[in-house]
Design an enzyme around this catalytic site. Structure first.
Site, PDB file in Angstrom:
ATOM      1  N   LYS A 153     -13.443  -3.628  11.905  1.00 53.85           N
ATOM      2  CA  LYS A 153     -14.234  -2.742  11.040  1.00 53.85           C
ATOM      3  C   LYS A 153     -15.603  -2.482  11.651  1.00 53.85           C
ATOM      4  O   LYS A 153     -16.107  -1.355  11.618  1.00 53.85           O
ATOM      5  CB  LYS A 153     -14.365  -3.372   9.655  1.00 53.85           C
ATOM      6  CG  LYS A 153     -13.050  -3.440   8.900  1.00 53.85           C
ATOM      7  CD  LYS A 153     -13.181  -4.215   7.605  1.00 53.85           C
ATOM      8  CE  LYS A 153     -11.838  -4.316   6.904  1.00 53.85           C
ATOM      9  NZ  LYS A 153     -11.875  -5.140   5.675  1.00 53.85           N
ATOM     10  N   LYS A 189      -6.289  -0.090  11.271  1.00 56.96           N
ATOM     11  CA  LYS A 189      -7.502  -0.033  12.096  1.00 56.96           C
ATOM     12  C   LYS A 189      -7.222  -0.121  13.594  1.00 56.96           C
ATOM     13  O   LYS A 189      -8.133   0.054  14.406  1.00 56.96           O
ATOM     14  CB  LYS A 189      -8.438  -1.185  11.706  1.00 56.96           C
ATOM     15  CG  LYS A 189      -9.007  -1.087  10.320  1.00 56.96           C
ATOM     16  CD  LYS A 189      -9.769  -2.323   9.928  1.00 56.96           C
ATOM     17  CE  LYS A 189      -8.859  -3.428   9.461  1.00 56.96           C
ATOM     18  NZ  LYS A 189      -8.107  -3.146   8.228  1.00 56.96           N
ATOM     19  N   VAL A 219       0.832  -1.213   0.000  1.00 56.62           N
ATOM     20  CA  VAL A 219       0.000   0.000   0.000  1.00 56.62           C
ATOM     21  C   VAL A 219       0.863   1.258   0.000  1.00 56.62           C
ATOM     22  O   VAL A 219       0.608   2.201  -0.754  1.00 56.62           O
ATOM     23  CB  VAL A 219      -0.955  -0.010   1.213  1.00 56.62           C
ATOM     24  CG1 VAL A 219      -1.710   1.310   1.306  1.00 56.62           C
ATOM     25  CG2 VAL A 219      -1.934  -1.172   1.104  1.00 56.62           C
TER      26      VAL A 219
END
Length: 365
Positions: free
Chosen positions: A220, A116, A14
Site C-alpha cells: 500500500k 495490489k 469480495v
C-alpha cells in the site's frame, strides 16, 4: 444507455459480495447513471462461466451447472462477439493473474482491481502496463488497493497531478491489522484467537501472513509512493515481519495450526506497554527522503492512531497546502462489504467516463 460487460475473476468473499451489489443496484444504475452493468463472465481458479444475457441472483447454481474448465482465452474469445465496453475485475489475491494485466489490456479490457500485486511489481512492469493502457485509451482503477473503500489513492493522485508537492503520508494502512491490534490492545485475549477471528470475518487476506508479515502494508505504501511520483521498488521498503522465521515457509494450513506460537512474543510486546499506550501497526512514507517503513509501535491512547476502533484505517497526508495540519482520511479500512463497494465505485467511474456507443439489438434488455 451504456451497456457494459463485466468479467469477474474471483468468487470468494469480495467477489461474491460485488456480484450481489451489482445485481441489487442494477436498476438504480440504469435509472440514475444510464449504465446497464451486465455481469457476463465469472471465473475462479479452475472454471469459467459466460452468458450474454447476464447472470441472475441464482448465479451460484448457474456457475455450478454451466461453468467449464478455465482456458487462458475463455473471456477473450467470448468478448470478441460483443462490441460493447468490457471491464475485467480482479477480486483475487493472485500474483499470477496480476502478471496477465498487460495481456488483458491488450485484449481491450478496462481493468478494476482490489489486488495490489500489479501495482507493486517492478517499476518496469508498472510503466509497461500504463503504456499499454494509454495506447488503447483504456482505464485502470484500483482505489481499493489502499484503505478498501476510502478515497486515498484518488486523493494522492489528484494532489500530485494538480502540482501539489506531497511531503509525507503516515497512518494505519491496514484495516486488518487495525482490527487485530485494536482488539488485542483492549481485550484479554490470545493473539492467535484475534487473528483467527479476523480471518473468519474476512478482514485479513486469505493467508493472514500477508498482513502479519507487513508485506500488505508495504505494498500500500508503494502504491501511494508511485502515485506521488516516486520510482521505487518493493525491496526499498523497511519492513518489520511479525511472523517468526519458522512459520514463514509453512503451508497455509500448517501456519494456521501453529498460529499459537506467536502468542508469547506478542504478549511480551503487550506487557511492555506503558499504562497510556496501545499497539498500532503503522506505515510511514517520507516522500522527500524517499523512505518507506512498516512497523508495530507503541502509541499513546490519546493520539489519532491510538483512538481508532474496529477495522478503521487512518491516513495523514502532509503536503504544501497541509503542512501543519495534515489532510486526514479515516474510516472502515477493511472488510468484504466496503472493498466490494469500492470496486463497484471504480466500475461506475469507468462507465461514466466512457462515451456512448451504439449497442447491437441483441444486447439491449
Amino acid at each position: 444507455m451504456k451497456t457494459i460487460h463485466l468479467y469477474i475473476f474471483g468468487l470468494g468473499n469480495v467477489g461474491s459480495k460485488l456480484i450481489q451489489q451489482v445485481l441489487e443496484s442494477h436498476e438504480f444504475f440504469k435509472k440514475q447513471q444510464h449504465l446497464n452493468l451486465r455481469i457476463v463472465g465469472l471465473a475462479n481458479s479452475r472454471r469459467v462461466y459466460t452468458t450474454s444475457k447476464g447472470i441472475t441472483a441464482d448465479w451460484k447454481n448457474e456457475f455450478s451447472k454451466h461453468s467449464q474448465v478455465r482456458e487462458e482465452k475463455s473471456f477473450y474469445e467470448f468478448s470478441e462477439d460483443y462490441q460493447v465496453p468490457k471491464i475485467a475485475i480482479d477480486a483475487t489475491a493472485s500474483k499470477e493473474l496480476s502478471k496477465f494485466y498487460p495481456e488483458i489490456a491488450g485484449q481491450g479490457f478496462h481493468i478494476v482491481t482490489a489486488n495490489k500485486i500489479a501495482n507493486t511489481l517492478s517499476q518496469e512492469f508498472y510503466d509497461q502496463l500504463r503504456a499499454i493502457l494509454n495506447s488503447q485509451n483504456l482505464k485502470f482503477e484500483y482505489e481499493t488497493n489502499v484503505g478498501a473503500g476510502l478515497p486515498i489513492v484518488q486523493t494522492v493522485r489528484d494532489l500530485y497531478h494538480s502540482g501539489e508537492q506531497v511531503f509525507a503520508i503516515n497512518g494505519v494502512f491496514s484495516g486488518s491489522l487495525g482490527y487485530i491490534f485494536n482488539r488485542y490492545s483492549q481485550e484479554d485475549v490470545l493473539f492467535s484467537q484475534v487473528v483467527m477471528d479476523a480471518l473468519q470475518n474476512g478482514f485479513t487476506e486469505p493467508d493472514p501472513r500477508e498482513d502479519l508479515s507487513g508485506n500488505d502494508v508495504a505494498r500500500k505504501l508503494l502504491v501511494l509512493a508511485r502515485e506521488a511520483g516516486l520510482k521505487l521498488e518493493f525491496e526499498d521498503i523497511e519492513i518489520e515481519n511479525l511472523v517468526v522465521p519458522q512459520l514463514q515457509t509453512y503451508s497455509l494450513n500448517q501456519f494456521l495450526t501453529e498460529l499459537s506460537s506467536l502468542d508469547e512474543q506478542m504478549q511480551q510486546r503487550k506487557n511492555d506497554l506503558k499504562p497510556n499506550e496501545v499497539l498500532r501497526h503503522l506505515g510511514q512514507l517520507d516522500v522527500r527522503n524517499q523512505t518507506l517503513t512498516v512497523s508495530l509501535q507503541a502509541v499513546s491512547k490519546d493520539s489519532p492512531a491510538g483512538q481508532l476502533q474496529g477495522s478503521d484505517g487512518f491516513f495523514e497526508i502532509y503536503s504544501e497546502s497541509y503542512t501543519k495540519e495534515p489532510l486526514v482520511i479515516k474510516g472502515a479500512g477493511a472488510g468484504r462489504e466496503v472493498t466490494a463497494r469500492g470496486l463497484l465505485s471504480d466500475i461506475v467511474k469507468i462507465g461514466r467516463s466512457l462515451k456512448q456507443q451504439p449497442v447491437p439489438q441483441f444486447c439491449v434488455n
